[in-house]
Design an enzyme around this catalytic site. Structure first.
Site, PDB file in Angstrom:
ATOM      1  N   ASP A   1     -10.439  16.615   3.573  1.00  0.00           N
ATOM      2  CA  ASP A   1      -9.967  16.050   4.916  1.00  0.00           C
ATOM      3  C   ASP A   1      -9.679  16.897   6.008  1.00  0.00           C
ATOM      4  O   ASP A   1      -9.337  16.475   6.994  1.00  0.00           O
ATOM      5  CB  ASP A   1      -8.380  15.501   4.353  1.00  0.00           C
ATOM      6  CG  ASP A   1      -8.310  14.128   3.968  1.00  0.00           C
ATOM      7  OD1 ASP A   1      -9.216  13.275   4.625  1.00  0.00           O
ATOM      8  OD2 ASP A   1      -7.499  13.916   3.280  1.00  0.00           O
TER       9      ASP A   1
ATOM     10  N   GLN B   1      -4.470  11.137  -1.167  1.00  0.00           N
ATOM     11  CA  GLN B   1      -4.071  10.409  -0.190  1.00  0.00           C
ATOM     12  C   GLN B   1      -2.647  10.290   0.183  1.00  0.00           C
ATOM     13  O   GLN B   1      -2.015  10.422  -0.647  1.00  0.00           O
ATOM     14  CB  GLN B   1      -4.483   8.749  -0.942  1.00  0.00           C
ATOM     15  CG  GLN B   1      -4.157   7.481  -0.164  1.00  0.00           C
ATOM     16  CD  GLN B   1      -5.211   7.654   1.140  1.00  0.00           C
ATOM     17  OE1 GLN B   1      -6.506   7.753   0.994  1.00  0.00           O
ATOM     18  NE2 GLN B   1      -4.967   7.257   2.322  1.00  0.00           N
TER      19      GLN B   1
ATOM     20  N   LYS C   1     -12.934   4.197   0.349  1.00  0.00           N
ATOM     21  CA  LYS C   1     -13.362   5.639   0.321  1.00  0.00           C
ATOM     22  C   LYS C   1     -14.270   5.564  -0.926  1.00  0.00           C
ATOM     23  O   LYS C   1     -15.332   6.221  -0.749  1.00  0.00           O
ATOM     24  CB  LYS C   1     -12.465   6.690   0.094  1.00  0.00           C
ATOM     25  CG  LYS C   1     -11.500   6.904   1.601  1.00  0.00           C
ATOM     26  CD  LYS C   1     -10.290   7.620   1.489  1.00  0.00           C
ATOM     27  CE  LYS C   1      -9.808   7.675   2.937  1.00  0.00           C
ATOM     28  NZ  LYS C   1      -8.451   8.521   2.792  1.00  0.00           N
TER      29      LYS C   1
END
Ligand code: NAP
Length: 284
Positions: free
Chosen positions: A119, A96, A52
């Protein structure tokens, strides 16, 4: 002959388009910074986080890493997310997953400001998706829509069957297919006669989490098959939820594993980060 849907190539196209767009937005004084929070040192999470960060660097946006020890408490993590929510120099927050078991992941997801929820997991983002409002889209399902569209596969009016109803893949996938005017069925572990249900699909999306589960018995001749699964087989090679060699000859198009859905998730995360810049532009 079946069309191999090339997620590597399509995700690269998307990142290149985003890179150009970021440059234009930066020239107009807009900026984006993604805060990437990792708790603990799970090797798979570290790989995802590094990918990422690399993607951010590639498209030209800043990423700021917060690497916290495994023993970080839920309260400490909540406090960090609240600080990032208030920080005007941070546009997107990514925590995460999975988090260590002593931390309630749902509480952390709910703590992230919906305006920074790149997200797309916050209940507000999920609600916006279902009622057709603009908002951050869950990255893997959004990537699948791009794979279909950019491979010339129409969704409107098609029988779409999604196997799996998780909050991060199955459910948002169903919402997105519905938004594209597909006729959507969601199957799960309590579905009766899964083979018959799956065989209705013109577009079959498999997010079941079981290695090579789907064989040709589940697939209508000429269907499009999208494999979300990610596993290691007996030879330690990556494989999906679909038994590719068995299913591929019966499809009109199919995603491979690796190189299908996987690379799209990060590309769409980048798209969500750029969305924060587009919003700044709209508001200015
Ligand atoms: P998950 O949370 O484990 O959900 C699996 C779903 O499949 C559940 O809804 C479950 O039904 C259903 N299911 C399980 N066994 C079934 C059966 N025998 N028949 C019918 N349905 C069944 O998994 P997930 O997070 O959605 O992930 C699915 C797969 O995608 C995994 O392999 C994961 O590693 C992969 N993945 C890949 C990416 C990527 O970027 N490529 C991203 C996310 C996930 P119930 O709800 O009834 O239990």
């Amino acid at each position: 002959m079946s069309q191999l849907i090339d997620g590597k190539k399509i995700s690269q196209q998307i990142k290149d388009e985003l890179k150009e767009e970021v440059q234009r937005l930066k020239d107009n004084g807009k900026n984006a910074c993604l805060a990437v929070v990792q708790v603990g040192t799970d090797p798979a999470s570290t790989v995802y986080v590094n990918n990422k960060k690399k993607a951010c660097a590639y498209i030209g946006i800043e990423s700021r890493a917060y690497e916290l020890p495994e023993e970080t408490t839920e309260e400490e993590l909540v406090a960090l997310v609240e600080r990032l929510n208030m920080d005007d120099t941070v546009n997107g927050i990514l925590v995460q997953l999975p988090l260590p078991v002593h931390i309630d992941a749902d509480r952390i997801i709910r703590t992230i400001s919906p305006d920074k929820d790149v997200d797309g997991f916050h209940p507000v983002s999920v609600g916006r998706l279902w009622i057709g409002e603009k908002g951050f889209l869950s990255c893997t399902p959004a990537g699948i829509i791009q794979l279909l569209k950019r491979s010339g596969i129409g969704i409107e009016g098609k029988e779409c069957v999604v196997i799996g109803r998780s909050n991060i893949v199955g459910k948002p996938m169903a919402a997105l297919l519905l938004r594209e005017n597909g006729t959507v069925t969601v199957a799960h572990s309590r579905t009766k006669d899964l083979k018959e249900v799956a065989k209705r699909a013109d577009i079959l999306i498999v997010a079941i989490g079981k290695k090579k589960f789907i064989t040709s018995e589940y697939v209508k001749e000429g269907a499009v098959v999208i494999d979300v699964g990610m596993h290691r087989d007996e030879k330690n090679h990556l494989c999906g939820d679909v038994d590719f060699d068995n299913v591929e000859p019966h499809t009109s198009a199919i995603t491979p594993v690796p190189g299908g859905v996987g690379p799209m998730t990060i590309a769409m995360l980048m798209d969500n980060c750029v969305e924060t810049m587009r919003t700044q532009e709209e508001r200015s």
